[in-house]
Design an enzyme around this catalytic site. Structure first.
Site, PDB file in Angstrom:
ATOM      1  N   ARG A 238       0.878  -1.699   0.289  1.00  0.00           N
ATOM      2  CA  ARG A 238       0.282   0.012   0.003  1.00  0.00           C
ATOM      3  C   ARG A 238       0.944   1.831   0.595  1.00  0.00           C
ATOM      4  O   ARG A 238       2.525   1.170   0.504  1.00  0.00           O
ATOM      5  CB  ARG A 238      -1.067  -0.056   0.918  1.00  0.00           C
ATOM      6  N   HIS A 286      -0.692  -0.960 -10.097  1.00  0.00           N
ATOM      7  CA  HIS A 286      -1.914  -1.742  -9.346  1.00  0.00           C
ATOM      8  C   HIS A 286      -1.854  -2.786 -10.216  1.00  0.00           C
ATOM      9  O   HIS A 286      -2.615  -3.100 -10.040  1.00  0.00           O
ATOM     10  CB  HIS A 286      -2.915  -0.764  -8.409  1.00  0.00           C
TER      11      HIS A 286
HETATM   12  P1  NAP Z   1      -1.964 -10.591   6.100  1.00  0.00           P
HETATM   13  O1  NAP Z   1      -2.428 -12.181   5.783  1.00  0.00           O
HETATM   14  O2  NAP Z   1      -2.729  -9.869   6.712  1.00  0.00           O
HETATM   15  O3  NAP Z   1      -0.828 -10.662   6.453  1.00  0.00           O
HETATM   16  C1  NAP Z   1      -0.320  -9.396   6.468  1.00  0.00           C
HETATM   17  C2  NAP Z   1       1.928  -9.502   7.222  1.00  0.00           C
HETATM   18  O4  NAP Z   1       1.623  -8.658   8.525  1.00  0.00           O
HETATM   19  C3  NAP Z   1       1.289 -10.350   8.721  1.00  0.00           C
HETATM   20  O5  NAP Z   1       2.187 -11.143   8.225  1.00  0.00           O
HETATM   21  C4  NAP Z   1       1.374  -9.351   9.760  1.00  0.00           C
HETATM   22  O6  NAP Z   1       2.125  -9.963  11.021  1.00  0.00           O
HETATM   23  C5  NAP Z   1       1.874  -7.703   9.755  1.00  0.00           C
HETATM   24  N1  NAP Z   1       2.349  -6.908   9.703  1.00  0.00           N
HETATM   25  C6  NAP Z   1       0.890  -6.067  10.236  1.00  0.00           C
HETATM   26  N2  NAP Z   1       0.787  -5.404  10.814  1.00  0.00           N
HETATM   27  C7  NAP Z   1       2.224  -5.434  11.504  1.00  0.00           C
HETATM   28  C8  NAP Z   1       2.519  -4.590  12.269  1.00  0.00           C
HETATM   29  N3  NAP Z   1       2.241  -3.215  12.974  1.00  0.00           N
HETATM   30  N4  NAP Z   1       4.243  -5.211  12.704  1.00  0.00           N
HETATM   31  C9  NAP Z   1       4.752  -5.890  12.675  1.00  0.00           C
HETATM   32  N5  NAP Z   1       3.970  -5.929  10.909  1.00  0.00           N
HETATM   33  C10 NAP Z   1       2.657  -6.141  10.744  1.00  0.00           C
HETATM   34  O7  NAP Z   1      -2.110 -10.105   4.406  1.00  0.00           O
HETATM   35  P2  NAP Z   1      -1.651 -10.691   3.368  1.00  0.00           P
HETATM   36  O8  NAP Z   1      -2.778 -11.167   2.345  1.00  0.00           O
HETATM   37  O9  NAP Z   1      -0.766 -11.259   3.376  1.00  0.00           O
HETATM   38  O10 NAP Z   1      -1.253  -9.066   2.634  1.00  0.00           O
HETATM   39  C11 NAP Z   1      -0.567  -8.018   2.518  1.00  0.00           C
HETATM   40  C12 NAP Z   1      -1.359  -6.779   1.867  1.00  0.00           C
HETATM   41  O11 NAP Z   1      -0.957  -6.741   0.336  1.00  0.00           O
HETATM   42  C13 NAP Z   1      -2.822  -6.541   1.954  1.00  0.00           C
HETATM   43  O12 NAP Z   1      -3.212  -5.584   3.069  1.00  0.00           O
HETATM   44  C14 NAP Z   1      -2.971  -5.372   0.866  1.00  0.00           C
HETATM   45  O13 NAP Z   1      -2.687  -3.790   1.680  1.00  0.00           O
HETATM   46  C15 NAP Z   1      -1.195  -6.082  -0.358  1.00  0.00           C
HETATM   47  N6  NAP Z   1      -2.135  -6.414  -1.329  1.00  0.00           N
HETATM   48  C16 NAP Z   1      -0.971  -5.446  -2.347  1.00  0.00           C
HETATM   49  C17 NAP Z   1      -1.835  -6.524  -3.676  1.00  0.00           C
HETATM   50  C18 NAP Z   1      -1.467  -5.645  -4.802  1.00  0.00           C
HETATM   51  O14 NAP Z   1      -1.797  -5.881  -6.520  1.00  0.00           O
HETATM   52  N7  NAP Z   1      -0.991  -4.593  -4.951  1.00  0.00           N
HETATM   53  C19 NAP Z   1      -2.641  -7.550  -3.801  1.00  0.00           C
HETATM   54  C20 NAP Z   1      -2.955  -8.110  -2.687  1.00  0.00           C
HETATM   55  C21 NAP Z   1      -2.721  -7.344  -1.709  1.00  0.00           C
HETATM   56  P3  NAP Z   1       1.380 -11.230  11.660  1.00  0.00           P
HETATM   57  O15 NAP Z   1       1.292 -12.535  10.940  1.00  0.00           O
HETATM   58  O16 NAP Z   1       1.837 -11.237  13.458  1.00  0.00           O
HETATM   59  O17 NAP Z   1      -0.021 -10.475  12.014  1.00  0.00           O
END
Ligand code: NAP
Length: 323
Positions: A238, A286
């Site tokens: 993001r 994106h």
């Molecule tokens: P997710 O499964 O919720 O994983 C988020 C990760 O970030 C987890 O490991 C979490 O830790 C960690 N995290 C969150 N807040 C934190 C903090 N304050 N300090 C340390 N670690 C933290 O999300 P995801 O499915 O992998 O997706 C990640 C992001 O990718 C999405 O939120 C979205 O914004 C982005 N995305 C972008 C696209 C694109 O096309 N550009 C597509 C899809 C997603 P824990 O495991 O300990 O909870």
């Protein structure tokens, strides 16, 4: 299962994704329900459902439903997107579980994007693609992947898969998350100290954190200054994770070699934004990864089936943490 053979009172599922996605989802959702032997009363158009009769709302923040008044019997709001920052801004009801999208197609797409951009910077492919035709035969072998340190911030559904793929390829990978993870081949860190360690050693840093109050502008001037000289940033997560003025200053100064950016504070990225024309920035619009209707339909139906069996949903958003 078609409407004429539905058992009495199948759950009403309303698809409230973008209008132009309805056709792509209708058949996969129907087929996934059939495969799961799950009777669903699937409505693809909000005009075909009263809010008060909907049990499950398949939702995207850019879809036709903008408010949740009247959805009095919702059992779950199922996001079409992995990132729920846009949905949380609409303040969905707190007493209804909000479920993030985790599905194989999106994960595979993100692995491809991250692997492609990391390899590009690791091999310095641009040097040959963009080279002036001056016929200079200058051999400069890139290091092996095992000598290249890659950091991944965020080890959730997407970050963990990318970190593992990078490690399997041979990169020296460390990752950071809120809770400590165990991922084969990846040095997993947590906490403030862990963040500073990953940032301090990553020659290529990949961001896969959600946008929350805790992660906003996490990549600020101080942390950018602690990245190794000539490091590269890849951000498919993001835009607001980054202090953009600080990043541009580091790129201008040559402190950072490159930034590959897929996401921005404002999207589409305004035409006058300096990223578009910066020689050290690659803008992608994106497209790092997308929810794929075929695999997403399986995930959505799987979630509804769990709830109908009385089991909790997987990947429920923690409203306090914002992801
Ligand atoms: P997710 O499964 O919720 O994983 C988020 C990760 O970030 C987890 O490991 C979490 O830790 C960690 N995290 C969150 N807040 C934190 C903090 N304050 N300090 C340390 N670690 C933290 O999300 P995801 O499915 O992998 O997706 C990640 C992001 O990718 C999405 O939120 C979205 O914004 C982005 N995305 C972008 C696209 C694109 O096309 N550009 C597509 C899809 C997603 P824990 O495991 O300990 O909870």
């Amino acid at each position: 299962m078609t409407a004429d053979i539905l058992p009495p009172d199948p759950p009403v599922v309303l698809f409230a994704g973008p209008e132009d996605a309805r056709a792509a989802y209708a058949e996969p959702l129907g087929k996934a329900a059939e495969r799961a032997h799950l009777a669903l009363d699937l409505r693809m158009d909000p005009a075909d459902a009263e809010a008060g009769e909907v049990d499950y709302l398949i939702f995207a923040a850019n879809g036709p439903v903008r408010a949740f008044d009247g959805f009095t019997r919702l059992k779950g709001i199922l996001s079409l997107w992995a990132g729920v920052d846009g949905i949380l801004k609409l303040d969905p009801p707190h007493d209804v579980p909000l479920v993030r999208m985790v599905e194989d197609g999106m994960t595979l797409g993100m692995v491809d994007y991250v692997m492609g951009h990391v390899l590009r910077h690791h091999l310095d492919i641009d040097r040959y693609i963009d080279a002036e035709p001056v016929a200079v035969w200058e051999k400069d072998h890139p290091p092996l992947a095992c000598s290249r340190h890659v950091g991944v911030l965020g080890l959730g559904a997407l970050g963990a898969a990318c970190a593992q793929a990078l490690s399997r390829h041979g990169f020296d990978v460390s990752g950071w998350s809120r809770s400590r993870k165990e991922i084969p081949g990846v040095t997993c860190r947590d906490g403030d100290e862990g963040l500073e360690q990953v940032i301090g050693e990553a020659e290529i840093l990949v961001l896969l954190l959600p946008h929350t109050p805790d992660t906003e502008r996490l990549i600020d001037a101080d942390r950018i200054a602690r990245m190794p000289e000539g490091a590269v940033l890849v951000n498919p997560a993001r835009g607001p994770l980054i202090d953009h003025d600080a990043l541009l200053a580091a790129l201008d100064a040559g402190r950072l070699r490159h930034a590959t950016m897929d996401v921005f504070d404002e999207e589409p990225l305004p035409e006058e934004h300096p990223y578009w024309r910066h020689p050290r920035v690659t803008v992608t619009p994106h497209i790092a990864s997308a929810t794929r209707p075929e695999t997403a339909a399986e995930a959505l139906v799987g979630q509804i089936a769990r709830a109908e069996r009385g089991e909790p949903f997987a990947h429920v958003v923690d409203r306090g943490r914002g992801y």
